[in-house]
Design a protein around this motif. Structure first.
Motif, PDB file in Angstrom:
ATOM      1  N   UNK A   9      -4.624   6.064  -2.517  1.00 32.55           N
ATOM      2  CA  UNK A   9      -4.837   5.581  -1.150  1.00 32.55           C
ATOM      3  C   UNK A   9      -6.001   4.593  -1.052  1.00 32.55           C
ATOM      4  N   UNK A  10      -7.210   4.918  -1.523  1.00 33.35           N
ATOM      5  CA  UNK A  10      -8.259   3.881  -1.489  1.00 33.35           C
ATOM      6  C   UNK A  10      -7.949   2.716  -2.409  1.00 33.35           C
ATOM      7  N   UNK A  38      -1.661  -2.716   6.233  1.00 33.21           N
ATOM      8  CA  UNK A  38      -2.031  -2.114   7.517  1.00 33.21           C
ATOM      9  C   UNK A  38      -1.843  -0.599   7.495  1.00 33.21           C
ATOM     10  N   UNK A  39      -0.857  -0.124   6.725  1.00 33.63           N
ATOM     11  CA  UNK A  39      -0.627   1.317   6.634  1.00 33.63           C
ATOM     12  C   UNK A  39      -1.659   1.987   5.719  1.00 33.63           C
ATOM     13  N   UNK A  98      -9.041   5.218   6.576  1.00 37.48           N
ATOM     14  CA  UNK A  98      -9.834   5.858   7.627  1.00 37.48           C
ATOM     15  C   UNK A  98      -9.953   7.356   7.352  1.00 37.48           C
ATOM     16  N   UNK A  99      -8.843   7.985   6.946  1.00 35.95           N
ATOM     17  CA  UNK A  99      -8.875   9.410   6.625  1.00 35.95           C
ATOM     18  C   UNK A  99      -9.796   9.678   5.430  1.00 35.95           C
ATOM     19  N   UNK A 100      -9.720   8.813   4.424  1.00 39.39           N
ATOM     20  CA  UNK A 100     -10.600   8.956   3.261  1.00 39.39           C
ATOM     21  C   UNK A 100     -12.060   8.799   3.682  1.00 39.39           C
ATOM     22  N   UNK A 143      -7.003  -5.691   9.508  1.00 39.27           N
ATOM     23  CA  UNK A 143      -6.057  -4.764  10.129  1.00 39.27           C
ATOM     24  C   UNK A 143      -6.719  -3.984  11.250  1.00 39.27           C
ATOM     25  N   UNK A 144      -8.008  -3.682  11.090  1.00 39.66           N
ATOM     26  CA  UNK A 144      -8.727  -2.984  12.150  1.00 39.66           C
ATOM     27  C   UNK A 144      -8.838  -3.870  13.386  1.00 39.66           C
ATOM     28  N   UNK A 145      -9.068  -5.156  13.184  1.00 42.32           N
ATOM     29  CA  UNK A 145      -9.118  -6.093  14.314  1.00 42.32           C
ATOM     30  C   UNK A 145      -7.789  -6.081  15.071  1.00 42.32           C
TER      31      UNK A 145
END
Length: 273
Positions: free
Chosen positions: A96-97, A146-147, A153-155, A209-211
């Motif tokens: 994931x990271x 983006x996914x 964020x969870x990490x 993606x956060x933007x």
């Protein structure tokens, strides 16, 4: 006769024999990126497959967090649902990271230039005769960035929780006085983990993606003042996205190395209280 050449020598491009007219050391940046990235990939791969020396109470290496496989005692704070996993526990979570960084817009530019020479620098011709962008396999998979951001964020939340756990009292062998430990612990490892999680969040929240998540698809910012304020804040962070990408890359490796040295008994934790 139609040409299939869509590179720098295609019709309509200026015909220049020299690869570049630049006279500066343009090759220095892609070379540095190549060396640093290669060193990190080698180090991270070795550590991920080692499957040991990733926990020195109360510190857990970010490469193995959260530890969901067959973990050493004390390293798993969320259970071991993948206890049957025969390989290193790091291989369960690192996808994931790693996926987030590999599909990151900044990292794409960096490793495209450093490893694929596409192009190696601005104003320098690339050696490829054709260019299809990210419209074909496997580069079309870059669109899942983006996914991976949601997973990142969870990490980040898990790593933040690890920082809180790093304030836990030390085990009995590090006791102060007659076999008693202090109520709160803080050592050099705690400070390194704090710095790492700060850089991780700055890198994650400054992502393009956060933007889009906080301010995308809005027709009128005036009707969404909260999202507009968030979008403005993230946009300011985004101007230093490349810096946070590098800092977080170094910090995560540094924390893992520090935990490794503690776990192997090579060094002792510098304890403040």
């Amino acid at each position: 006769m139609a040409t299939t050449d869509h590179g720098v020598t295609s019709p309509g491009r200026a015909h220049i024999e020299a690869r570049t007219l630049r006279e500066d050391r343009w090759w220095l940046q892609p070379l540095t990126t190549f060396v640093v990235f290669s060193a990190f990939v080698v180090y991270a791969t070795v550590r991920a497959f080692m499957g040991r020396d990733y926990y020195a109470s109360p510190y857990l290496s970010p490469f193995y967090s959260p530890c969901l496989g067959d973990c050493v005692e004390g390293a798993s704070d969320f259970g071991q649902p993948f206890g049957w996993w025969p390989l290193s526990a790091a291989l369960i979570i690192l996808i994931f990271p790693l996926g987030f960084r590999m599909t990151c817009y900044y990292y794409r530019k960096s490793y495209y230039r450093a490893f694929w020479l596409s192009p190696p620098a601005c104003g320098v011709a690339e050696p490829h005769s054709a260019y299809s962008g990210e419209t074909r396999f496997p580069l079309v998979l870059q669109n899942v960035h983006r996914y991976f951001w949601y997973a990142a964020v969870l990490v980040g939340l898990v790593l933040t929780y690890d920082v809180l756990l790093a304030f836990r009292p030390m085990p009995a062998e590090y006791a102060v006085g007659d076999g008693e430990t202090s109520g709160v612990h803080m050592g050099l490892g705690t400070l390194l983990m704090i710095a790492n999680v700060v850089f991780i969040w700055l890198y994650t929240l400054s992502c393009h993606s956060c933007r889009h998540v906080v301010g995308g698809r809005l027709r009128h910012f005036s009707k969404h003042p909260v999202r507009y304020r968030l979008w403005t804040w993230v946009s300011r962070l985004n101007t230093s996205h490349g810096r946070w990408a590098w800092y977080s890359l170094f910090s995560v490796a540094l924390v893992d190395l520090y935990v490794f040295l503690l776990a192997t008994g090579t060094i002792q934790d510098v304890r403040f209280f």
